[in-house]
Motif scaffolding. Sequence first.
Motif, PDB file in Angstrom:
ATOM      1  N   THR A  72       0.832  -1.212   0.000  1.00  0.00           N
ATOM      2  CA  THR A  72       0.000   0.000   0.000  1.00  0.00           C
ATOM      3  C   THR A  72       0.862   1.256   0.000  1.00  0.00           C
ATOM      4  OG1 THR A  72      -1.729  -1.211   1.177  1.00  0.00           O
ATOM      5  CG2 THR A  72      -1.853   1.195   1.221  1.00  0.00           C
ATOM      6  N   ILE A  73       1.919   1.273   0.803  1.00  0.00           N
ATOM      7  CA  ILE A  73       2.848   2.410   0.815  1.00  0.00           C
ATOM      8  C   ILE A  73       3.494   2.573  -0.558  1.00  0.00           C
ATOM      9  CG2 ILE A  73       5.083   3.214   1.715  1.00  0.00           C
ATOM     10  CD1 ILE A  73       4.187   2.051   4.455  1.00  0.00           C
ATOM     11  N   GLY A  74       3.881   1.467  -1.171  1.00  0.00           N
ATOM     12  CA  GLY A  74       4.478   1.520  -2.507  1.00  0.00           C
ATOM     13  C   GLY A  74       3.548   2.178  -3.509  1.00  0.00           C
ATOM     14  N   ILE A  75       2.284   1.819  -3.444  1.00  0.00           N
ATOM     15  CA  ILE A  75       1.309   2.384  -4.385  1.00  0.00           C
ATOM     16  C   ILE A  75       1.031   3.858  -4.081  1.00  0.00           C
ATOM     17  CG2 ILE A  75      -1.132   2.286  -5.089  1.00  0.00           C
ATOM     18  CD1 ILE A  75      -0.910  -0.810  -4.634  1.00  0.00           C
ATOM     19  N   LEU A  76       0.778   4.175  -2.815  1.00  0.00           N
ATOM     20  CA  LEU A  76       0.358   5.534  -2.456  1.00  0.00           C
ATOM     21  C   LEU A  76       1.509   6.532  -2.374  1.00  0.00           C
ATOM     22  CD1 LEU A  76      -2.283   4.695   0.309  1.00  0.00           C
ATOM     23  CD2 LEU A  76      -2.691   5.243  -2.099  1.00  0.00           C
ATOM     24  N   TYR A  77       2.642   6.130  -1.774  1.00  0.00           N
ATOM     25  CA  TYR A  77       3.722   7.068  -1.536  1.00  0.00           C
ATOM     26  C   TYR A  77       4.772   7.069  -2.643  1.00  0.00           C
ATOM     27  CZ  TYR A  77       7.440   9.586   0.880  1.00  0.00           C
ATOM     28  OH  TYR A  77       8.418  10.491   1.215  1.00  0.00           O
ATOM     29  N   PHE A  78       5.160   5.874  -3.087  1.00  0.00           N
ATOM     30  CA  PHE A  78       6.204   5.778  -4.102  1.00  0.00           C
ATOM     31  C   PHE A  78       5.648   5.724  -5.520  1.00  0.00           C
ATOM     32  CE2 PHE A  78       8.372   3.966  -0.306  1.00  0.00           C
ATOM     33  CZ  PHE A  78       9.346   4.934  -0.180  1.00  0.00           C
ATOM     34  N   LYS A  79       4.338   5.818  -5.632  1.00  0.00           N
ATOM     35  CA  LYS A  79       3.648   5.866  -6.933  1.00  0.00           C
ATOM     36  C   LYS A  79       3.961   4.655  -7.813  1.00  0.00           C
ATOM     37  CE  LYS A  79       2.084   9.925  -5.821  1.00  0.00           C
ATOM     38  NZ  LYS A  79       1.016   9.894  -4.869  1.00  0.00           N
ATOM     39  N   GLU A  80       4.031   3.475  -7.169  1.00  0.00           N
ATOM     40  CA  GLU A  80       4.237   2.245  -7.922  1.00  0.00           C
ATOM     41  C   GLU A  80       2.968   1.908  -8.691  1.00  0.00           C
ATOM     42  OE1 GLU A  80       5.499  -0.692  -5.089  1.00  0.00           O
ATOM     43  OE2 GLU A  80       7.366   0.351  -4.677  1.00  0.00           O
ATOM     44  N   SER A  81       3.109   1.084  -9.699  1.00  0.00           N
ATOM     45  CA  SER A  81       1.948   0.748 -10.525  1.00  0.00           C
ATOM     46  C   SER A  81       0.899   0.014  -9.698  1.00  0.00           C
ATOM     47  CB  SER A  81       2.378  -0.125 -11.705  1.00  0.00           C
ATOM     48  OG  SER A  81       2.847  -1.368 -11.233  1.00  0.00           O
ATOM     49  N   VAL A  82      -0.335   0.201 -10.078  1.00  0.00           N
ATOM     50  CA  VAL A  82      -1.437  -0.469  -9.396  1.00  0.00           C
ATOM     51  C   VAL A  82      -2.281  -1.177 -10.454  1.00  0.00           C
ATOM     52  CG1 VAL A  82      -2.936   1.574  -9.432  1.00  0.00           C
ATOM     53  CG2 VAL A  82      -3.298  -0.180  -7.723  1.00  0.00           C
ATOM     54  N   SER A  83      -2.711  -2.361 -10.104  1.00  0.00           N
ATOM     55  CA  SER A  83      -3.569  -3.123 -11.005  1.00  0.00           C
ATOM     56  C   SER A  83      -4.627  -3.822 -10.162  1.00  0.00           C
ATOM     57  CB  SER A  83      -2.747  -4.170 -11.783  1.00  0.00           C
ATOM     58  OG  SER A  83      -2.251  -5.142 -10.886  1.00  0.00           O
ATOM     59  N   ILE A  84      -5.640  -4.304 -10.818  1.00  0.00           N
ATOM     60  CA  ILE A  84      -6.687  -5.026 -10.105  1.00  0.00           C
ATOM     61  C   ILE A  84      -6.103  -6.274  -9.454  1.00  0.00           C
ATOM     62  CG2 ILE A  84      -7.521  -6.381 -12.051  1.00  0.00           C
ATOM     63  CD1 ILE A  84      -9.733  -4.759  -9.398  1.00  0.00           C
ATOM     64  N   MET A  85      -5.147  -6.926 -10.104  1.00  0.00           N
ATOM     65  CA  MET A  85      -4.520  -8.118  -9.545  1.00  0.00           C
ATOM     66  C   MET A  85      -3.750  -7.776  -8.273  1.00  0.00           C
ATOM     67  SD  MET A  85      -4.339 -11.201  -9.593  1.00  0.00           S
ATOM     68  CE  MET A  85      -3.999 -12.562 -10.631  1.00  0.00           C
ATOM     69  N   LYS A  86      -3.051  -6.646  -8.265  1.00  0.00           N
ATOM     70  CA  LYS A  86      -2.304  -6.234  -7.076  1.00  0.00           C
ATOM     71  C   LYS A  86      -3.264  -5.952  -5.913  1.00  0.00           C
ATOM     72  CE  LYS A  86       1.604  -3.850  -7.446  1.00  0.00           C
ATOM     73  NZ  LYS A  86       2.579  -2.750  -7.632  1.00  0.00           N
ATOM     74  N   ILE A  87      -4.350  -5.272  -6.197  1.00  0.00           N
ATOM     75  CA  ILE A  87      -5.336  -4.958  -5.161  1.00  0.00           C
ATOM     76  C   ILE A  87      -5.985  -6.239  -4.626  1.00  0.00           C
ATOM     77  CG2 ILE A  87      -7.572  -3.855  -4.725  1.00  0.00           C
ATOM     78  CD1 ILE A  87      -6.611  -1.622  -6.670  1.00  0.00           C
ATOM     79  N   LEU A  88      -6.346  -7.142  -5.525  1.00  0.00           N
ATOM     80  CA  LEU A  88      -6.944  -8.416  -5.096  1.00  0.00           C
ATOM     81  C   LEU A  88      -5.951  -9.243  -4.275  1.00  0.00           C
ATOM     82  CD1 LEU A  88      -8.937  -9.453  -8.303  1.00  0.00           C
ATOM     83  CD2 LEU A  88      -9.866  -8.621  -6.123  1.00  0.00           C
ATOM     84  N   SER A  89      -4.697  -9.184  -4.639  1.00  0.00           N
ATOM     85  CA  SER A  89      -3.676  -9.930  -3.901  1.00  0.00           C
ATOM     86  C   SER A  89      -3.493  -9.378  -2.491  1.00  0.00           C
ATOM     87  CB  SER A  89      -2.348  -9.901  -4.652  1.00  0.00           C
ATOM     88  OG  SER A  89      -2.491 -10.542  -5.902  1.00  0.00           O
ATOM     89  N   ILE A  90      -3.488  -8.065  -2.368  1.00  0.00           N
ATOM     90  CA  ILE A  90      -3.402  -7.443  -1.039  1.00  0.00           C
ATOM     91  C   ILE A  90      -4.624  -7.832  -0.212  1.00  0.00           C
ATOM     92  CG2 ILE A  90      -3.431  -5.238   0.218  1.00  0.00           C
ATOM     93  CD1 ILE A  90      -1.793  -4.072  -2.164  1.00  0.00           C
ATOM     94  N   ALA A  91      -5.794  -7.806  -0.823  1.00  0.00           N
ATOM     95  CA  ALA A  91      -7.019  -8.212  -0.119  1.00  0.00           C
ATOM     96  C   ALA A  91      -6.942  -9.679   0.318  1.00  0.00           C
ATOM     97  CB  ALA A  91      -8.230  -7.972  -1.013  1.00  0.00           C
ATOM     98  N   ALA A  92      -6.361 -10.530  -0.522  1.00  0.00           N
ATOM     99  CA  ALA A  92      -6.221 -11.948  -0.174  1.00  0.00           C
ATOM    100  C   ALA A  92      -5.290 -12.129   1.024  1.00  0.00           C
ATOM    101  CB  ALA A  92      -5.708 -12.738  -1.376  1.00  0.00           C
ATOM    102  N   ILE A  93      -4.226 -11.347   1.084  1.00  0.00           N
ATOM    103  CA  ILE A  93      -3.316 -11.403   2.229  1.00  0.00           C
ATOM    104  C   ILE A  93      -4.063 -11.027   3.506  1.00  0.00           C
ATOM    105  CG2 ILE A  93      -1.302 -10.313   3.323  1.00  0.00           C
ATOM    106  CD1 ILE A  93      -0.137 -10.041   0.444  1.00  0.00           C
ATOM    107  N   ILE A  94      -4.804  -9.940   3.447  1.00  0.00           N
ATOM    108  CA  ILE A  94      -5.562  -9.490   4.616  1.00  0.00           C
ATOM    109  C   ILE A  94      -6.601 -10.530   5.015  1.00  0.00           C
ATOM    110  CG2 ILE A  94      -7.184  -7.733   5.445  1.00  0.00           C
ATOM    111  CD1 ILE A  94      -5.545  -5.741   3.637  1.00  0.00           C
ATOM    112  N   ALA A  95      -7.296 -11.088   4.034  1.00  0.00           N
ATOM    113  CA  ALA A  95      -8.288 -12.140   4.320  1.00  0.00           C
ATOM    114  C   ALA A  95      -7.628 -13.359   4.951  1.00  0.00           C
ATOM    115  CB  ALA A  95      -9.023 -12.532   3.039  1.00  0.00           C
TER     116      ALA A  95
END
Length: 117
Positions: A72-95
């Motif tokens: 999340t820091i990479g996406i928001l602060y360092f402006k790394e690329s974001v994709s639906i797969m990345k978001i779903l993967s982060i959600a899977a980790i949290i789940a």
Amino acid sequence: MSWVLLLLGILSEVIGTTSMKLSEGFTKLLPSITIFVFYGLSLTLVTLSLKHIDVSMAYAIWSGVGTAIIATIGILYFKESVSIMKILSIAAIIAGVIGLHISEGIHEKKASVSQIQ
């Protein structure tokens, strides 16, 4: 208290990992120093949390939550690329972390019921 230590260990690890990026390959002194300080602090805090938390649970939460926060820091602060797969993967980790925590509670209830019987 063990859960507080684990949370502080996670936050320390996140600071240490963020410092890796900010150190620009060990070319910046302060972020380079903070890498070692916060990773050392993180490992110390997680180790202390293991007095009352199973290692499998603590490590899964430490690595999973830390990974999700860093992504999340990479996406928001360092402006790394974001994709639906990345978001779903982060959600899977949290789940997964939530699932581990819930399963631990179920296991503890079963154990206490069997001890009563």
